[in-house]
Design an enzyme around this catalytic site. Structure first.
Site, PDB file in Angstrom:
ATOM      1  N   ARG A   1       0.817  -1.202   0.000  1.00 58.78           N
ATOM      2  CA  ARG A   1       0.000   0.000   0.000  1.00 58.78           C
ATOM      3  C   ARG A   1       0.863   1.269   0.000  1.00 58.78           C
ATOM      4  O   ARG A   1       0.343   2.357  -0.249  1.00 58.78           O
ATOM      5  CB  ARG A   1      -0.913   0.028   1.233  1.00 58.78           C
ATOM      6  CG  ARG A   1      -1.960  -1.073   1.259  1.00 58.78           C
ATOM      7  CD  ARG A   1      -3.020  -0.875   0.207  1.00 58.78           C
ATOM      8  NE  ARG A   1      -4.128  -1.831   0.336  1.00 58.78           N
ATOM      9  CZ  ARG A   1      -5.152  -1.908  -0.499  1.00 58.78           C
ATOM     10  NH1 ARG A   1      -5.224  -1.072  -1.508  1.00 58.78           N
ATOM     11  NH2 ARG A   1      -6.102  -2.805  -0.320  1.00 58.78           N
TER      12      ARG A   1
ATOM     13  N   ARG B   1     -24.488  -3.746  -6.207  1.00 53.46           N
ATOM     14  CA  ARG B   1     -24.049  -4.837  -5.342  1.00 53.46           C
ATOM     15  C   ARG B   1     -24.588  -4.667  -3.925  1.00 53.46           C
ATOM     16  O   ARG B   1     -24.886  -5.649  -3.235  1.00 53.46           O
ATOM     17  CB  ARG B   1     -22.511  -4.893  -5.314  1.00 53.46           C
ATOM     18  CG  ARG B   1     -21.955  -6.116  -4.611  1.00 53.46           C
ATOM     19  CD  ARG B   1     -20.446  -6.178  -4.756  1.00 53.46           C
ATOM     20  NE  ARG B   1     -19.771  -5.237  -3.866  1.00 53.46           N
ATOM     21  CZ  ARG B   1     -18.440  -5.102  -3.798  1.00 53.46           C
ATOM     22  NH1 ARG B   1     -17.665  -5.829  -4.606  1.00 53.46           N
ATOM     23  NH2 ARG B   1     -17.900  -4.244  -2.963  1.00 53.46           N
TER      24      ARG B   1
ATOM     25  N   ARG C   1     -14.268   5.850  -0.566  1.00 49.23           N
ATOM     26  CA  ARG C   1     -13.409   4.661  -0.715  1.00 49.23           C
ATOM     27  C   ARG C   1     -12.644   4.714  -2.031  1.00 49.23           C
ATOM     28  O   ARG C   1     -11.455   4.386  -2.091  1.00 49.23           O
ATOM     29  CB  ARG C   1     -14.263   3.382  -0.662  1.00 49.23           C
ATOM     30  CG  ARG C   1     -14.783   3.048   0.726  1.00 49.23           C
ATOM     31  CD  ARG C   1     -15.887   2.016   0.656  1.00 49.23           C
ATOM     32  NE  ARG C   1     -15.441   0.770   0.025  1.00 49.23           N
ATOM     33  CZ  ARG C   1     -16.262  -0.122  -0.518  1.00 49.23           C
ATOM     34  NH1 ARG C   1     -17.583   0.090  -0.505  1.00 49.23           N
ATOM     35  NH2 ARG C   1     -15.787  -1.222  -1.056  1.00 49.23           N
TER      36      ARG C   1
END
Length: 369
Positions: free
Chosen positions: A268, A307, A325
């Site tokens: 990350r 979803r 996000r």
């Protein structure tokens, strides 16, 4: 990492480790020989550094000489080893210690024993700084061994590769490139990364390592690493990179016969990317590519909201959370994109279309690696 001629070598034994091993050999030999004046015999070309450093450390009077054998060049087999430069002194009733840089098969050692068979020495002892037990196929006793090593090709400290490397004060071992395909797979929320990882691991026989799954497994099974990670998480602290790397290393070690790995959720940060590079380096491998699925934000939002109607995940049902996000993903991956681009390992792949079409695009990238 160093390059000698056409091959790469990586650090293996430090100068300090060599020095410590020589100290132990000196101590053991001087104790066994006592006040007798031994004759130390070096085998050229490789042993010159061993003999030089050993004799400087030896605490009592001694004599030194060298012999040279045609053991690696200009010969067709071990039977062709010949004595080129012989002994110039009478060794009758003298204690002789052969100081070798390395003993592997023992072919040179057999010739040494043949040479000294007629010298009527009081005692012949064999000392070697490096010893490869896996390669040794003779019955001659080795009286003193500095460091046992695996049957790998090494250079440095008197040992060479086609004339180069003898002058290096440390020892390096050959870097054996493993023919593996190791991918860092990225994609924003809703890009279909998980679906594609499943297809790719089956198609290319890769092992999919999801950082989230690895954490959950270790914590659920209360492994030492899992409990350590949980201790940080319970305090609200970030889990140190090294703990995560150790977990990944354990997963890699479980799959030593794998044709490669898909790393999902790691790295990350630049520091994590460097740590992953170092991890793969220890496996004589490397990260081949960072592949990122690229999908427009509006399509991602639409996919996740759809979803959310069936997944039951609250973060898939709130558009503001979804956009946050996605934004967070771009902020984190922008740095990594630069990191892997600098290594010519970044590949962006269009993530819009049928699952089959996206898989074909990903495969086209992987097939060229």
């Amino acid at each position: 990492m160093i390059k000698l001629h056409d091959k790469y070598f990586k650090p293996f034994i430090s100068a300090q480790e060599i020095d410590t091993a020589l100290d132990h050999m000196v101590e053991a030999i001087s104790k066994d020989i006592g006040d007798e004046i031994p004759v130390f015999v070096g085998i050229l070309n490789g042993s010159f550094m061993v003999v030089s450093d050993f004799v400087k450390k030896y605490p009592k009077p001694c004599e030194v000489t060298f012999i040279k054998l045609a053991s690696y060049e200009g010969v067709k087999s071990s039977e062709d080893i010949q004595r080129l430069i012989g002994l110039t002194q009478d060794l009758t009733d003298r204690t002789v210690v052969i100081l070798e840089d390395i003993i592997d098969t023992g072919n040179t050692l057999a010739e040494v024993h043949r040479i000294f068979k007629n010298e009527k020495v009081k005692e012949l002892k064999i000392a070697t700084l490096f010893y490869k037990p896996e390669a040794y196929n003779k019955d001659f006793k080795l009286h003193y061994v500095g460091i046992e090593i695996p049957n790998k090709f090494i250079v440095g400290y008197g040992l060479d590769y086609d004339g180069l490397g003898r002058d290096i004060p440390e020892v390096y071992k050959i870097k054996e490139i493993q023919h593996m395909t190791n991918l860092v797979l990225f994609g924003p929320p809703g890009a279909g990364k998980g679906t594609q990882a499943n297809f790719l691991k089956e198609k290319y026989e890769l092992v999919h390592i999801s950082t989230g799954d690895v954490f959950r497994y270790n914590i659920k099974n209360k492994t030492a690493l899992g409990m350590l990670a949980k201790s940080y998480m319970d305090k609200g602290d970030l889990v140190p990179d090294q703990v995560t790397i150790d977990m990944l290393n354990a997963e890699v070690e479980k799959n030593t016969d794998a044709k490669g790995f898909i790393f999902d959720g790691f790295p990350r940060t630049n520091a994590q990317a460097e740590a992953l590079d170092n991890l793969m380096e220890t496996k004589d491998s490397q990260v081949n590519a960072m592949i990122a699925l690229e999908v427009e934000d509006e399509i991602l939002v639409e996919r996740l909201l759809t979803r959310g109607k069936t997944s039951g995940r609250p973060d898939d049902a709130d558009e503001s959370i979804i956009r946050n996000r996605i934004s967070e993903y771009y902020n984190k991956t922008a740095i990594l994109k630069d990191y892997y681009t600098a290594q010519n390992k970044y590949y962006g792949v269009d993530g819009v279309g049928s699952v089959e079409d996206i898989t074909k695009r990903l495969s086209a990238v992987i097939n060229k690696l």
